[in-house]
Design a protein around this motif. Structure first.
Motif, PDB file in Angstrom:
ATOM      1  N   UNK A 171       4.533 -13.866  10.459  1.00 51.84           N
ATOM      2  CA  UNK A 171       5.541 -14.519   9.559  1.00 51.84           C
ATOM      3  C   UNK A 171       5.944 -13.473   8.323  1.00 51.84           C
ATOM      4  N   UNK A 172       4.548 -13.138   7.648  1.00 50.65           N
ATOM      5  CA  UNK A 172       4.549 -12.508   6.435  1.00 50.65           C
ATOM      6  C   UNK A 172       5.106 -10.945   7.050  1.00 50.65           C
ATOM      7  N   UNK A 173       5.048 -10.292   7.990  1.00 48.25           N
ATOM      8  CA  UNK A 173       5.692  -9.196   8.452  1.00 48.25           C
ATOM      9  C   UNK A 173       7.027  -9.312   8.689  1.00 48.25           C
ATOM     10  N   UNK A 174       7.541 -10.283   9.090  1.00 51.88           N
ATOM     11  CA  UNK A 174       8.841 -10.425   9.475  1.00 51.88           C
ATOM     12  C   UNK A 174       9.986 -10.545   7.994  1.00 51.88           C
ATOM     13  N   UNK A 175       9.005 -11.133   7.118  1.00 48.35           N
ATOM     14  CA  UNK A 175       9.406 -11.346   5.588  1.00 48.35           C
ATOM     15  C   UNK A 175       9.637 -10.045   5.174  1.00 48.35           C
ATOM     16  N   UNK A 176       8.408  -9.114   5.188  1.00 47.90           N
ATOM     17  CA  UNK A 176       8.233  -7.813   4.652  1.00 47.90           C
ATOM     18  C   UNK A 176       9.573  -6.977   5.281  1.00 47.90           C
ATOM     19  N   UNK A 177       9.684  -7.154   6.550  1.00 45.02           N
ATOM     20  CA  UNK A 177      10.743  -6.197   7.214  1.00 45.02           C
ATOM     21  C   UNK A 177      12.009  -6.402   6.357  1.00 45.02           C
ATOM     22  N   UNK A 178      12.479  -7.743   6.187  1.00 38.76           N
ATOM     23  CA  UNK A 178      13.666  -8.194   5.713  1.00 38.76           C
ATOM     24  C   UNK A 178      13.751  -7.343   4.172  1.00 38.76           C
ATOM     25  N   UNK A 179      12.813  -7.691   3.474  1.00 39.42           N
ATOM     26  CA  UNK A 179      12.558  -7.273   2.024  1.00 39.42           C
ATOM     27  C   UNK A 179      12.681  -5.781   1.919  1.00 39.42           C
ATOM     28  N   UNK A 215       3.720 -14.452  -0.907  1.00 41.35           N
ATOM     29  CA  UNK A 215       3.457 -13.237  -0.166  1.00 41.35           C
ATOM     30  C   UNK A 215       2.213 -12.713  -0.027  1.00 41.35           C
ATOM     31  N   UNK A 216       1.730 -12.297   0.965  1.00 44.19           N
ATOM     32  CA  UNK A 216       0.405 -11.696   0.918  1.00 44.19           C
ATOM     33  C   UNK A 216      -0.023 -10.481   0.178  1.00 44.19           C
ATOM     34  N   UNK A 217      -1.064  -9.906  -0.125  1.00 44.12           N
ATOM     35  CA  UNK A 217      -1.414  -8.992  -0.780  1.00 44.12           C
ATOM     36  C   UNK A 217      -0.954  -7.496  -0.219  1.00 44.12           C
ATOM     37  N   UNK A 218      -0.962  -7.412   1.212  1.00 45.67           N
ATOM     38  CA  UNK A 218      -0.602  -6.127   1.573  1.00 45.67           C
ATOM     39  C   UNK A 218       0.929  -6.002   1.429  1.00 45.67           C
ATOM     40  N   UNK A 219       1.563  -7.208   1.856  1.00 41.14           N
ATOM     41  CA  UNK A 219       3.076  -6.943   1.612  1.00 41.14           C
ATOM     42  C   UNK A 219       3.450  -6.745   0.246  1.00 41.14           C
ATOM     43  N   UNK A 220       2.802  -7.319  -0.822  1.00 46.60           N
ATOM     44  CA  UNK A 220       3.020  -7.295  -2.255  1.00 46.60           C
ATOM     45  C   UNK A 220       3.083  -5.724  -2.625  1.00 46.60           C
ATOM     46  N   UNK A 221       1.913  -5.178  -2.240  1.00 44.38           N
ATOM     47  CA  UNK A 221       1.726  -3.785  -2.371  1.00 44.38           C
ATOM     48  C   UNK A 221       2.834  -2.945  -1.987  1.00 44.38           C
ATOM     49  N   UNK A 222       3.115  -3.239  -0.610  1.00 46.93           N
ATOM     50  CA  UNK A 222       4.407  -2.401  -0.155  1.00 46.93           C
ATOM     51  C   UNK A 222       5.740  -2.568  -1.002  1.00 46.93           C
ATOM     52  N   UNK A 223       6.102  -3.854  -1.340  1.00 45.99           N
ATOM     53  CA  UNK A 223       7.135  -3.931  -2.012  1.00 45.99           C
ATOM     54  C   UNK A 223       7.110  -3.626  -3.572  1.00 45.99           C
ATOM     55  N   UNK A 224       5.954  -3.647  -4.027  1.00 46.51           N
ATOM     56  CA  UNK A 224       5.851  -3.325  -5.556  1.00 46.51           C
ATOM     57  C   UNK A 224       6.168  -1.652  -5.601  1.00 46.51           C
ATOM     58  N   UNK A 225       5.594  -0.925  -4.527  1.00 42.77           N
ATOM     59  CA  UNK A 225       5.818   0.664  -4.582  1.00 42.77           C
ATOM     60  C   UNK A 225       7.238   1.053  -4.409  1.00 42.77           C
TER      61      UNK A 225
END
Length: 255
Positions: A171-179, A215-225
């Motif tokens: 689920x987190x990976x799906x959300x990250x893809x959209x963001x 949002x999980x930590x890995x996704x946060x780091x990618x979004x923040x970048x």
């Protein structure tokens, strides 16, 4: 004096008309004649899906014929398409599984509409309002679905909660893809209008701030970048400012 005034008014009218954006969309009757459902009645999901397919066929026959958000000719049709999409709502009686099915259908139709409305630079410029509206809706629904997903983990039976929790990585990976896809719309080669990119930045900031704690930590780091890059380098000053404010907001949430 009157002649000079008339000439001035005429000149202003010509200048304003030159700035007016072209509208190549069809009338409601032309859409009906092509087989699209009428806007006065409720649409079934089959009709909504069929409408997206028909718009694709219409575009194959013509260059820029699709309904426009602010068009006097076709604005009502675009808004009808949007209102026909299933949306997540708090406090209704639908089960989690039904809401999930509706969300997947929403995603399916949105993806189809985005592809129909624009992939080329010309389409991105002409359909900027419409494509950003679809992107904003997607962000809203992804945020709502994320809240629903984790609320359900807390509230449902142990077995069902375990099932959802076990799939939370997916689920987190799906959300990250959209963001990530939403943030990529701020790149300079994407030809949406500046005002629309600003609207998208606001929609991203408002909706993702609501679910940042989920949002999980890995996704946060990618979004923040991505966000930090936009805040520093984007060619639109207001977009930079919105994402800078977003970074400050989420920094306070992570303390």
């Amino acid at each position: 004096m009157k002649k000079k005034l008339f000439v001035s008014i005429l000149f202003i009218g010509i200048v304003c008309s030159c700035k007016r954006e072209p509208d190549y969309s069809k009338t409601l009757q032309e859409y009906y004649d092509f087989g699209l459902p009428k806007i006065e009645r409720k649409w079934s999901y089959d009709e909504l899906e069929g409408s997206a397919k028909l718009l694709g066929r219409l575009k194959e026959k013509d260059s820029l014929p699709l309904p426009k958000l602010n068009s006097k000719k076709s604005g009502k049709y675009f808004k009808r398409i949007i209102s026909a999409l299933p949306r997540l709502a708090n406090g209704d009686s639908l089960s989690y599984k039904r809401k999930t099915r509706d969300f997947f259908f929403f995603q399916k139709i949105i993806k189809r509409l985005v592809l129909v409305y624009g992939t080329t630079e010309k389409e991105q410029e002409y359909y900027s309002n419409e494509l950003i509206e679809l992107n904003k809706l997607t962000l809203e629904e992804v945020a709502n679905m994320t809240l629903l997903y984790y609320d359900t983990i807390e509230q449902e039976s142990v077995d069902y909660a375990d099932q959802l929790e076990n799939s939370s990585g997916q689920f987190q990976r799906s959300v990250l893809t959209v963001l990530e896809a939403s943030l990529q719309n701020h790149e300079s080669h994407i030809k949406y209008k500046s005002d629309d990119k600003i609207k998208l930045a606001r929609a991203f900031s408002e909706n993702i701030a609501k679910i940042w704690h989920l949002i999980d930590i890995d996704s946060k780091e990618k979004i923040l970048a991505q966000v930090a890059s936009i805040a520093e380098q984007n060619e639109i000053g207001k977009v930079q400012s919105i994402y800078s404010d977003f970074l400050e907001t989420i920094e306070s949430k992570d303390r």
